[in-house]
Enzyme design. Structure first.
Site, PDB file in Angstrom:
ATOM      1  N   GLY A   1      -0.924  -0.427  10.038  1.00  0.00           N
ATOM      2  CA  GLY A   1      -1.177  -0.601  11.467  1.00  0.00           C
ATOM      3  C   GLY A   1      -1.584  -2.029  11.797  1.00  0.00           C
ATOM      4  O   GLY A   1      -1.900  -2.825  10.922  1.00  0.00           O
ATOM      5  N   GLN A   2      -1.576  -2.340  13.106  1.00  0.00           N
ATOM      6  CA  GLN A   2      -1.909  -3.702  13.554  1.00  0.00           C
ATOM      7  C   GLN A   2      -3.321  -4.106  13.145  1.00  0.00           C
ATOM      8  O   GLN A   2      -3.546  -5.193  12.634  1.00  0.00           O
ATOM      9  CB  GLN A   2      -1.911  -3.802  15.080  1.00  0.00           C
ATOM     10  CG  GLN A   2      -0.757  -3.253  15.823  1.00  0.00           C
ATOM     11  CD  GLN A   2      -0.951  -3.541  17.306  1.00  0.00           C
ATOM     12  OE1 GLN A   2      -0.987  -4.693  17.724  1.00  0.00           O
ATOM     13  NE2 GLN A   2      -1.086  -2.511  18.116  1.00  0.00           N
TER      14      GLN A   2
ATOM     15  N   ASP B   1      -3.174  10.807   4.052  1.00  0.00           N
ATOM     16  CA  ASP B   1      -2.450  11.268   5.237  1.00  0.00           C
ATOM     17  C   ASP B   1      -3.435  12.024   6.120  1.00  0.00           C
ATOM     18  O   ASP B   1      -3.957  13.067   5.722  1.00  0.00           O
ATOM     19  CB  ASP B   1      -1.284  12.174   4.797  1.00  0.00           C
ATOM     20  CG  ASP B   1      -0.484  12.679   5.977  1.00  0.00           C
ATOM     21  OD1 ASP B   1      -0.911  12.493   7.137  1.00  0.00           O
ATOM     22  OD2 ASP B   1       0.583  13.291   5.732  1.00  0.00           O
ATOM     23  N   LEU B   2      -3.680  11.493   7.306  1.00  0.00           N
ATOM     24  CA  LEU B   2      -4.690  12.115   8.173  1.00  0.00           C
ATOM     25  C   LEU B   2      -4.273  13.508   8.627  1.00  0.00           C
ATOM     26  O   LEU B   2      -5.104  14.278   9.118  1.00  0.00           O
ATOM     27  CB  LEU B   2      -4.997  11.217   9.379  1.00  0.00           C
ATOM     28  CG  LEU B   2      -6.154  10.237   9.142  1.00  0.00           C
ATOM     29  CD1 LEU B   2      -5.804   9.184   8.120  1.00  0.00           C
ATOM     30  CD2 LEU B   2      -6.607   9.576  10.430  1.00  0.00           C
TER      31      LEU B   2
ATOM     32  N   ALA C   1      -4.294   6.098  13.143  1.00  0.00           N
ATOM     33  CA  ALA C   1      -4.349   6.981  14.314  1.00  0.00           C
ATOM     34  C   ALA C   1      -2.939   7.334  14.748  1.00  0.00           C
ATOM     35  O   ALA C   1      -1.982   6.624  14.418  1.00  0.00           O
ATOM     36  CB  ALA C   1      -5.075   6.288  15.467  1.00  0.00           C
TER      37      ALA C   1
ATOM     38  N   TYR D   1     -12.122   3.670  15.109  1.00  0.00           N
ATOM     39  CA  TYR D   1     -11.711   3.029  16.366  1.00  0.00           C
ATOM     40  C   TYR D   1     -11.310   4.078  17.392  1.00  0.00           C
ATOM     41  O   TYR D   1     -10.650   5.068  17.065  1.00  0.00           O
ATOM     42  CB  TYR D   1     -10.546   2.063  16.125  1.00  0.00           C
ATOM     43  CG  TYR D   1     -10.935   0.955  15.176  1.00  0.00           C
ATOM     44  CD1 TYR D   1     -11.626  -0.164  15.636  1.00  0.00           C
ATOM     45  CD2 TYR D   1     -10.670   1.066  13.811  1.00  0.00           C
ATOM     46  CE1 TYR D   1     -12.027  -1.159  14.762  1.00  0.00           C
ATOM     47  CE2 TYR D   1     -11.068   0.072  12.931  1.00  0.00           C
ATOM     48  CZ  TYR D   1     -11.742  -1.035  13.407  1.00  0.00           C
ATOM     49  OH  TYR D   1     -12.151  -2.009  12.536  1.00  0.00           O
TER      50      TYR D   1
ATOM     51  N   THR E   1     -10.561   4.380  22.009  1.00  0.00           N
ATOM     52  CA  THR E   1      -9.681   3.763  23.014  1.00  0.00           C
ATOM     53  C   THR E   1     -10.247   3.780  24.438  1.00  0.00           C
ATOM     54  O   THR E   1     -11.031   4.681  24.794  1.00  0.00           O
ATOM     55  CB  THR E   1      -8.335   4.518  23.009  1.00  0.00           C
ATOM     56  OG1 THR E   1      -7.525   4.041  24.080  1.00  0.00           O
ATOM     57  CG2 THR E   1      -8.507   6.023  23.197  1.00  0.00           C
TER      58      THR E   1
ATOM     59  N   TYR F   1      -3.091  11.804  24.282  1.00  0.00           N
ATOM     60  CA  TYR F   1      -3.612  10.786  23.357  1.00  0.00           C
ATOM     61  C   TYR F   1      -5.109  10.541  23.618  1.00  0.00           C
ATOM     62  O   TYR F   1      -5.927  10.612  22.694  1.00  0.00           O
ATOM     63  CB  TYR F   1      -2.808   9.489  23.499  1.00  0.00           C
ATOM     64  CG  TYR F   1      -3.436   8.293  22.822  1.00  0.00           C
ATOM     65  CD1 TYR F   1      -3.418   8.163  21.437  1.00  0.00           C
ATOM     66  CD2 TYR F   1      -4.059   7.284  23.578  1.00  0.00           C
ATOM     67  CE1 TYR F   1      -4.000   7.052  20.817  1.00  0.00           C
ATOM     68  CE2 TYR F   1      -4.641   6.183  22.966  1.00  0.00           C
ATOM     69  CZ  TYR F   1      -4.610   6.070  21.593  1.00  0.00           C
ATOM     70  OH  TYR F   1      -5.192   4.984  20.981  1.00  0.00           O
TER      71      TYR F   1
HETATM   72  N1  LIG Z   1      -2.679  -0.075  20.045  1.00  0.00           N
HETATM   73  C1  LIG Z   1      -3.501  -0.101  21.074  1.00  0.00           C
HETATM   74  O1  LIG Z   1      -3.191  -0.674  22.128  1.00  0.00           O
HETATM   75  C2  LIG Z   1      -4.843   0.563  20.987  1.00  0.00           C
HETATM   76  C3  LIG Z   1      -5.640   0.606  22.143  1.00  0.00           C
HETATM   77  C4  LIG Z   1      -6.891   1.190  22.065  1.00  0.00           C
HETATM   78  C5  LIG Z   1      -7.341   1.717  20.880  1.00  0.00           C
HETATM   79  N2  LIG Z   1      -6.543   1.675  19.780  1.00  0.00           N
HETATM   80  C6  LIG Z   1      -7.058   2.279  18.546  1.00  0.00           C
HETATM   81  O2  LIG Z   1      -7.198   1.271  17.574  1.00  0.00           O
HETATM   82  C7  LIG Z   1      -6.949   1.815  16.275  1.00  0.00           C
HETATM   83  C8  LIG Z   1      -5.918   0.985  15.552  1.00  0.00           C
HETATM   84  O3  LIG Z   1      -4.725   1.018  16.310  1.00  0.00           O
HETATM   85  P1  LIG Z   1      -3.456   0.118  15.969  1.00  0.00           P
HETATM   86  O4  LIG Z   1      -2.998  -0.479  17.245  1.00  0.00           O
HETATM   87  O5  LIG Z   1      -3.733  -0.745  14.800  1.00  0.00           O
HETATM   88  O6  LIG Z   1      -2.438   1.261  15.585  1.00  0.00           O
HETATM   89  P2  LIG Z   1      -0.955   1.162  15.015  1.00  0.00           P
HETATM   90  O7  LIG Z   1      -0.538  -0.253  14.858  1.00  0.00           O
HETATM   91  O8  LIG Z   1      -0.129   2.081  15.824  1.00  0.00           O
HETATM   92  O9  LIG Z   1      -1.143   1.765  13.555  1.00  0.00           O
HETATM   93  C9  LIG Z   1      -1.556   3.058  13.350  1.00  0.00           C
HETATM   94  C10 LIG Z   1      -1.484   3.323  11.872  1.00  0.00           C
HETATM   95  O10 LIG Z   1      -1.905   4.678  11.680  1.00  0.00           O
HETATM   96  C11 LIG Z   1      -1.056   5.225  10.735  1.00  0.00           C
HETATM   97  N3  LIG Z   1      -0.956   6.673  10.818  1.00  0.00           N
HETATM   98  C12 LIG Z   1      -0.416   7.428  11.802  1.00  0.00           C
HETATM   99  N4  LIG Z   1      -0.457   8.732  11.452  1.00  0.00           N
HETATM  100  C13 LIG Z   1      -1.036   8.778  10.224  1.00  0.00           C
HETATM  101  C14 LIG Z   1      -1.335   9.814   9.331  1.00  0.00           C
HETATM  102  N5  LIG Z   1      -1.056  11.088   9.594  1.00  0.00           N
HETATM  103  N6  LIG Z   1      -1.924   9.500   8.161  1.00  0.00           N
HETATM  104  C15 LIG Z   1      -2.194   8.209   7.849  1.00  0.00           C
HETATM  105  N7  LIG Z   1      -1.917   7.181   8.645  1.00  0.00           N
HETATM  106  C16 LIG Z   1      -1.341   7.470   9.822  1.00  0.00           C
HETATM  107  C17 LIG Z   1       0.316   4.622  10.975  1.00  0.00           C
HETATM  108  O11 LIG Z   1       1.032   4.785   9.788  1.00  0.00           O
HETATM  109  P3  LIG Z   1       2.609   4.564   9.672  1.00  0.00           P
HETATM  110  O12 LIG Z   1       2.738   3.073   9.561  1.00  0.00           O
HETATM  111  O13 LIG Z   1       2.954   5.304   8.446  1.00  0.00           O
HETATM  112  O14 LIG Z   1       3.201   5.133  10.932  1.00  0.00           O
HETATM  113  C18 LIG Z   1      -0.056   3.185  11.296  1.00  0.00           C
HETATM  114  O15 LIG Z   1      -0.104   2.413  10.127  1.00  0.00           O
HETATM  115  C19 LIG Z   1      -6.552   3.272  16.500  1.00  0.00           C
HETATM  116  O16 LIG Z   1      -7.675   4.086  16.343  1.00  0.00           O
HETATM  117  C20 LIG Z   1      -6.109   3.303  17.958  1.00  0.00           C
HETATM  118  O17 LIG Z   1      -6.282   4.581  18.533  1.00  0.00           O
HETATM  119  C21 LIG Z   1      -5.302   1.103  19.790  1.00  0.00           C
END
Ligand SMILES: NC(=O)c1ccc[n+]([C@@H]2O[C@H](COP(=O)([O-])OP(=O)(O)OC[C@H]3O[C@@H](n4cnc5c(N)ncnc54)[C@H](OP(=O)(O)O)[C@@H]3O)[C@@H](O)[C@H]2O)c1
Length: 295
Positions: free
Chosen positions: A9-10, A39-40, A63, A102, A104, A128
């Site tokens: 993830g990012q 795996d969550l 997530a 984390y 949101t 979500y």
């Molecule tokens: N993106 C946003 O704008 C945003 C905004 C507010 C809050 N957040 C929160 O910030 C945190 C980090 O978000 P991010 O933007 O870094 O997310 P992201 O880039 O979408 O990455 C999410 C990661 O979670 C992994 N994942 C999904 N399902 C899974 C599972 N069943 N088991 C294990 N891993 C799993 C994905 O794996 P795969 O690579 O295998 O798919 C991916 O590597 C999260 O809690 C998110 O809710 C994000």
């Protein structure tokens, strides 16, 4: 030992660099590439990894983040965003570890007109946001030592996000239409990771202080803008040879319908984080400038 979940993830991508100076880090991913699987959606894999690694700290950056897909996939979103964080907190508590998780801005409905604090009433508009709020509650109910960091509008050079999409579209299209009536705080994934590492460093120095201040914290770059403002700030500095797009049109959300409704206003008040830990992030424009040309 630190256990980091969500390898690809990012935020996790940046955390791998930021956490490295703090000690050994085991990085787990959904598929287990590189050796460690967590795996969550598979509770047994979480039990196994926590029992094997026995971390002092679990950082959950994984997530279900597909906001629109979640509308038709509620069970999967709840399993990953609500049930799994609760289990991780339970497992952390059993081995006296701390959980950093984390959440949101989408836990809010966006009807406010001034920044949301941690005690503002929540009211998610979609699956979500609901699943993430359930995750917060599941963690809190265990009584485990935890920090829940609510962030927003996350972008960076790695991953699928608005920053990378705008840079790509700016090369492909002459005109773009971008929503101008949703306001938030774009937040650079690297800043989230660096601030998380600073929190952990404080916790390693003074575990009692961290334990006494467990809870929810808002963590975004400061300032606010609309997606339209953000798009302009991403595209305008691009050199002419990387930029076909000459015009960006502001449009209302109704002109860009999506399966999940987004909050119209989701600016988070970060002052609790500053009051408690003396930490804050710079303005989103400063962060964006750094992200354009990172070191
Ligand atoms: N993106 C946003 O704008 C945003 C905004 C507010 C809050 N957040 C929160 O910030 C945190 C980090 O978000 P991010 O933007 O870094 O997310 P992201 O880039 O979408 O990455 C999410 C990661 O979670 C992994 N994942 C999904 N399902 C899974 C599972 N069943 N088991 C294990 N891993 C799993 C994905 O794996 P795969 O690579 O295998 O798919 C991916 O590597 C999260 O809690 C998110 O809710 C994000």
């Amino acid at each position: 030992m630190i256990l980091l979940l969500g390898k690809n993830g990012q935020v996790a991508h940046e955390l791998q660099r930021s956490l490295a100076p703090l000690g050994p880090v085991v990085v787990a991913s959904r598929q287990g590439e590189g050796g460690v699987r967590a795996d969550l959606a598979a509770p047994a894999s979480l039990r196994d990894v926590v029992n094997q690694v026995k971390p002092r700290l679990i950082v959950n950056a994984a997530a279900y983040t597909a906001v629109d897909a979640a509308e038709d996939d509620e069970a999967a979103a709840v399993a990953v965003n609500a049930t799994a964080p609760g289990l991780l907190a339970e497992l952390a508590q059993r081995i006296d570890a701390t959980l950093i998780h984390y959440s949101t801005d989408y836990v809010f409905d966006g009807s406010a007109s001034h920044p949301y604090t941690e005690s503002s009433p929540t009211s998610p508009l979609g699956v979500y946001g609901r699943s993430k709020l359930e995750g917060e509650r599941a963690i809190e109910q265990t009584g485990a030592r935890h920090l829940i960091l609510r962030t927003a509008w996350v972008y960076g050079r790695h991953g699928k996000n608005f920053f990378n999409t705008m840079r790509r579209l700016a090369c492909e299209r002459e005109e773009l239409s971008i929503v101008n009536d949703q306001v938030g705080s774009p937040t650079w994934s690297r800043h989230i990771a660096e601030l998380t590492a600073q929190l952990i460093a404080q916790g390693l120095r003074d575990a009692d202080y961290l334990a006494a201040h467990a809870g929810v914290y808002h963590l975004t770059n400061s300032g606010q803008c609309s997606w339209y403002d953000f798009a302009k700030a991403i595209i305008e500095p691009l050199p002419a040879e990387q930029r076909r797009c000459q015009t960006i049109h502001p449009i209302p959300s109704e002109a860009y319908p999506t399966p999940a409704k987004r909050p119209a206003y989701s600016v988070l008040d970060n002052s609790k984080l500053y009051r408690t830990f003396g930490l804050k992030l710079p303005d989103w424009r400063v962060a964006l400038h750094q992200c354009h040309s990172p070191t």
